[in-house]
Motif scaffolding. Structure first.
Motif, PDB file in Angstrom:
ATOM      1  N   PHE A  83       0.885  -1.155   0.017  1.00 52.36           N
ATOM      2  CA  PHE A  83      -0.007   0.142   0.062  1.00 52.36           C
ATOM      3  C   PHE A  83       0.928   1.399   0.071  1.00 52.36           C
ATOM      4  N   ASP A  84       2.074   1.171   0.736  1.00 50.70           N
ATOM      5  CA  ASP A  84       2.821   2.325   0.982  1.00 50.70           C
ATOM      6  C   ASP A  84       3.617   2.722  -0.439  1.00 50.70           C
ATOM      7  N   LYS A  85       3.555   1.823  -1.107  1.00 52.19           N
ATOM      8  CA  LYS A  85       4.371   1.771  -2.338  1.00 52.19           C
ATOM      9  C   LYS A  85       3.686   2.606  -3.472  1.00 52.19           C
ATOM     10  N   LEU A  86       2.357   2.600  -3.313  1.00 56.45           N
ATOM     11  CA  LEU A  86       1.399   3.589  -4.144  1.00 56.45           C
ATOM     12  C   LEU A  86       1.454   4.958  -4.064  1.00 56.45           C
ATOM     13  N   SER A  87       1.363   5.756  -4.868  1.00 62.36           N
ATOM     14  CA  SER A  87       1.386   7.033  -4.817  1.00 62.36           C
ATOM     15  C   SER A  87       0.011   7.378  -3.931  1.00 62.36           C
ATOM     16  N   PRO A  88      -0.229   8.569  -3.257  1.00 60.78           N
ATOM     17  CA  PRO A  88      -1.436   9.069  -2.764  1.00 60.78           C
ATOM     18  C   PRO A  88      -2.596   9.192  -3.295  1.00 60.78           C
ATOM     19  N   GLU A  89      -2.718   9.358  -4.694  1.00 65.52           N
ATOM     20  CA  GLU A  89      -3.570   9.346  -5.509  1.00 65.52           C
ATOM     21  C   GLU A  89      -4.227   7.670  -5.950  1.00 65.52           C
ATOM     22  N   GLN A  90      -2.953   6.744  -6.017  1.00 67.18           N
ATOM     23  CA  GLN A  90      -3.342   5.463  -6.064  1.00 67.18           C
ATOM     24  C   GLN A  90      -4.011   4.896  -4.852  1.00 67.18           C
ATOM     25  N   ARG A  91      -3.549   5.333  -3.689  1.00 65.54           N
ATOM     26  CA  ARG A  91      -4.248   4.926  -2.610  1.00 65.54           C
ATOM     27  C   ARG A  91      -5.593   5.095  -2.374  1.00 65.54           C
ATOM     28  N   ALA A  92      -5.779   6.275  -2.620  1.00 59.21           N
ATOM     29  CA  ALA A  92      -7.261   6.869  -2.654  1.00 59.21           C
ATOM     30  C   ALA A  92      -8.189   6.266  -3.610  1.00 59.21           C
ATOM     31  N   MET A  93      -7.641   5.702  -4.851  1.00 62.88           N
ATOM     32  CA  MET A  93      -8.481   4.969  -5.669  1.00 62.88           C
ATOM     33  C   MET A  93      -8.678   3.689  -5.243  1.00 62.88           C
TER      34      MET A  93
END
Length: 331
Positions: free
Chosen positions: A246-256
């Motif tokens: 999860f932490d490897k994702l960008s903030p935008e990707q985490r939100a998605m």
């Protein structure tokens, strides 16, 4: 010659940008133990559709049903280490990592679908997610609501406590379910999910318990003659992702990802409501006799009085049970 050179240049540019587009796509794996046409599969398919749509194809989700990536325990461990992106698991398989989640497996704590939603959303939903992150190293993205684990067997109709006595019932590796069936004088046999159908077919065990959709999509009607509606255990199966992935994702990707989990959860509630009755009818059409308990209050009394006091420490303290009881408006 100039035309040939120009054509070659255009082809090389198309090839380059084609590879660039392919490399820009991030492929995420999602594993589950059940078939693709089960509750888990419905959740996974909807999660995939939503996330790929929100990311405009930047995030691609590949689905692996039927335990293709290992047992649920193995898949959960792999999400914790970051070698698997997502997994849908039975809540009982998360208890060895986060014992507080065992609260949700206490017999007759959740008695209907309203209870199931209340126990996994709002402040309680935040609580389960927080302890899972802090103690288990994984995040809960959404819940698969599969309804109650109904009992199937190949020996006899079960309509009262005396009928279950001595029946060998396959169960998951779950101490609370083990103690519950023992309180009814059944003979519970912990067994891996992948071994269950063969064990039923060969009469190594008499029966097992799962929700209607799982029972039907797993084709248990081919090896079981009887089904009894019991309401002691509501099957909750969260979609989880490890903190590492999860932490490897960008903030935008985490939100998605989080949005896709919630929307898939909403879809799954409707799927279960509509499809469970169809699965029940299909099992009956395939010869399974459906029975109903005449004394379920006795089942409940034995389970609650015998099991609850023994497992306060196992679930991290009685305060966790009290927290859920308060949210459900129960004493």
């Amino acid at each position: 010659m100039k035309k040939l050179l120009t054509l070659a240049l255009l082809l090389s540019m198309c090839t380059f940008f084609g590879f660039a587009d392919a490399s820009a796509k991030q492929v995420l794996k999602l594993g589950m133990g059940d078939p693709i046409d089960s509750d888990q599969g419905a959740f996974a398919i909807r999660f995939k559709e939503i996330l790929e749509g929100l990311s405009e194809g930047e995030l691609q989700v590949d689905l692996f049903p039927n335990g293709a990536l290992g047992t649920e325990t193995e898949m959960l461990q792999n999400t914790r280490t970051g070698t698997l992106d997502f997994a849908i698991i039975g809540i009982g398989n998360a208890v060895p990592f986060v014992r507080e989640l065992g609260t949700l497996t206490m017999p007759y704590l959740i008695e209907n679908s309203y209870d199931a939603v209340k126990a996994t959303t709002g402040e309680l939903g935040d609580f389960w997610n927080t302890v899972s992150i802090e103690k288990g190293g994984f995040r809960i993205l959404g819940w698969t609501y599969s309804n109650f684990r109904h009992l199937t067997n190949s020996s006899r109709p079960v309509t009262s406590l005396k009928d279950i006595k001595g029946l060998k019932i396959r169960i998951p590796q779950n101490n609370i379910i083990l103690a519950t069936l023992k309180s009814w004088d059944a003979n519970p046999v912990p067994m891996a999910w992948s071994e269950t159908f063969t064990a039923l077919q060969q009469r190594v065990v008499d029966g097992q318990d799962n929700p209607y959709i799982v029972n039907y999509t797993s084709k248990f009607h081919e090896v079981q003659d009887y089904l009894t509606e019991i309401h002691y255990q509501y099957s909750l199966q969260p979609l989880v992702t490890g903190i590492v992935a999860f932490d490897k994702l960008s903030p935008e990707q985490r939100a998605m990802v989080q949005r896709a989990g919630i929307e898939a959860q909403q879809y799954c509630i409707l799927f279960q409501t509509l499809e469970a009755e169809k699965a029940k009818k299909a099992m009956q059409e395939n010869g399974v006799k459906v029975s109903y308990l005449t004394d379920e209050e006795e089942w409940k009394k034995k389970a609650v009085e015998t099991v609850w006091p023994k497992f306060y420490d196992f679930i991290g303290g009685k305060q966790n049970l009290d927290l859920v009881l308060k949210a459900l408006g129960k004493s």
